[in-house]
Motif scaffolding. Sequence first.
Motif, mmCIF file in Angstrom:
data_model
loop_
_atom_site.group_PDB
_atom_site.id
_atom_site.type_symbol
_atom_site.label_atom_id
_atom_site.label_comp_id
_atom_site.label_asym_id
_atom_site.label_seq_id
_atom_site.Cartn_x
_atom_site.Cartn_y
_atom_site.Cartn_z
ATOM 1 N N SER A 13 -2.770 10.445 17.693
ATOM 2 C CA SER A 13 -1.791 10.430 16.510
ATOM 3 C C SER A 13 -1.698 8.937 16.034
ATOM 4 O O SER A 13 -0.504 8.454 15.480
ATOM 5 C CB SER A 13 -0.279 10.784 17.078
ATOM 6 N N LYS A 14 -2.718 8.282 16.404
ATOM 7 C CA LYS A 14 -2.861 6.791 15.706
ATOM 8 C C LYS A 14 -3.898 6.744 14.783
ATOM 9 O O LYS A 14 -4.865 7.404 14.667
ATOM 10 C CB LYS A 14 -3.084 5.898 17.001
ATOM 11 N N ILE A 15 -3.676 5.752 13.528
ATOM 12 C CA ILE A 15 -4.676 5.624 12.540
ATOM 13 C C ILE A 15 -4.843 3.990 12.541
ATOM 14 O O ILE A 15 -3.837 3.291 12.963
ATOM 15 C CB ILE A 15 -4.048 5.868 11.190
ATOM 16 N N PHE A 16 -5.964 3.595 12.252
ATOM 17 C CA PHE A 16 -6.330 2.458 11.933
ATOM 18 C C PHE A 16 -6.221 2.018 10.422
ATOM 19 O O PHE A 16 -6.594 2.823 9.451
ATOM 20 C CB PHE A 16 -7.806 2.114 12.140
ATOM 21 N N VAL A 17 -5.596 0.963 10.124
ATOM 22 C CA VAL A 17 -5.454 0.438 8.555
ATOM 23 C C VAL A 17 -5.995 -0.850 8.501
ATOM 24 O O VAL A 17 -5.587 -1.753 9.031
ATOM 25 C CB VAL A 17 -3.898 0.464 8.184
ATOM 26 N N GLY A 18 -6.983 -0.851 7.486
ATOM 27 C CA GLY A 18 -7.834 -2.344 7.538
ATOM 28 C C GLY A 18 -7.697 -2.599 6.084
ATOM 29 O O GLY A 18 -7.371 -1.887 5.161
ATOM 30 N N GLY A 19 -8.103 -3.924 5.860
ATOM 31 C CA GLY A 19 -7.911 -4.248 4.645
ATOM 32 C C GLY A 19 -6.889 -4.809 4.093
ATOM 33 O O GLY A 19 -6.644 -4.700 2.860
ATOM 34 N N LEU A 20 -5.926 -5.141 4.993
ATOM 35 C CA LEU A 20 -4.337 -5.547 4.587
ATOM 36 C C LEU A 20 -4.518 -6.699 3.910
ATOM 37 O O LEU A 20 -5.160 -7.851 4.276
ATOM 38 C CB LEU A 20 -3.734 -5.782 5.769
ATOM 39 N N SER A 21 -3.537 -6.709 2.899
ATOM 40 C CA SER A 21 -2.985 -8.115 2.313
ATOM 41 C C SER A 21 -2.449 -9.274 3.608
ATOM 42 O O SER A 21 -1.659 -8.394 4.272
ATOM 43 C CB SER A 21 -1.897 -7.711 1.510
ATOM 44 N N TRP A 22 -2.614 -10.198 3.459
ATOM 45 C CA TRP A 22 -2.095 -11.115 4.460
ATOM 46 C C TRP A 22 -0.521 -11.129 4.355
ATOM 47 O O TRP A 22 0.144 -11.670 5.501
ATOM 48 C CB TRP A 22 -2.540 -12.705 4.087
ATOM 49 N N LYS A 23 0.120 -10.687 3.394
ATOM 50 C CA LYS A 23 1.578 -10.721 3.251
ATOM 51 C C LYS A 23 2.105 -9.387 3.721
ATOM 52 O O LYS A 23 3.334 -9.320 3.847
ATOM 53 C CB LYS A 23 2.021 -11.100 1.768
ATOM 54 N N THR A 24 1.169 -8.393 4.298
ATOM 55 C CA THR A 24 1.703 -7.084 4.758
ATOM 56 C C THR A 24 2.289 -7.392 5.960
ATOM 57 O O THR A 24 1.850 -8.142 6.937
ATOM 58 C CB THR A 24 0.412 -6.202 4.841
ATOM 59 N N THR A 25 3.528 -6.638 6.141
ATOM 60 C CA THR A 25 4.218 -6.576 7.523
ATOM 61 C C THR A 25 4.333 -5.230 7.983
ATOM 62 O O THR A 25 4.125 -4.257 7.581
ATOM 63 C CB THR A 25 5.729 -7.156 7.066
ATOM 64 N N GLU A 26 4.992 -5.226 9.293
ATOM 65 C CA GLU A 26 5.249 -3.952 10.006
ATOM 66 C C GLU A 26 6.117 -3.112 9.148
ATOM 67 O O GLU A 26 5.795 -1.729 8.987
ATOM 68 C CB GLU A 26 5.785 -4.318 11.400
ATOM 69 N N GLU A 27 7.017 -3.795 8.497
ATOM 70 C CA GLU A 27 8.043 -3.105 7.784
ATOM 71 C C GLU A 27 7.457 -2.449 6.609
ATOM 72 O O GLU A 27 7.688 -1.177 6.001
ATOM 73 C CB GLU A 27 9.127 -3.737 7.169
#
Length: 150
Positions: A13-27
């Motif tokens: 039930s887990k996914i990997f999310v890559g290529g995030l912006s440096w400003k991306t937060t948990e919220e």
Amino acid sequence: MQHTQPVHNPDSSKIFVGGLSWKTTEESLRYHFEQFGEVASVEVMRDRITGDPRGFAFVVFATDATVDLVMEEKKHEVDHKVVDVKRAQARGIAPPSIHGEEKVEGATTAAEGGVGAARSVTTFGRSEKGAAGDASDVLNKIFVGGLPPM
């Protein structure tokens, strides 16, 4: 006769999310993925020393079925950036790279204008780059990041 419940694998039930912006937060990740179903947890991976985000995260959903819904979506955009979403896999069992050389998720080569150029990995005295080894070789590979460009 005893009936045993199947053991729930939290990685399913887990996914990997890559290529995030440096400003991306948990919220902001939670906000995006809640549209697919209940989010159990979100963890943006951070540098142990500086605390800066490393550009990827893991999202865990309450049910495995939510992962299927997420994977059906062709494009995910978080904080105005298209991100790479994959089913999470336990360490050491990820399939070998289809690119023929070691590369970190989201890293770019020097030719692509990045500093995270792919490098060969030497494990136990032998080079793994381009080796057609068996499945046990996958368990012996490591990534060393933060090296200056060559």
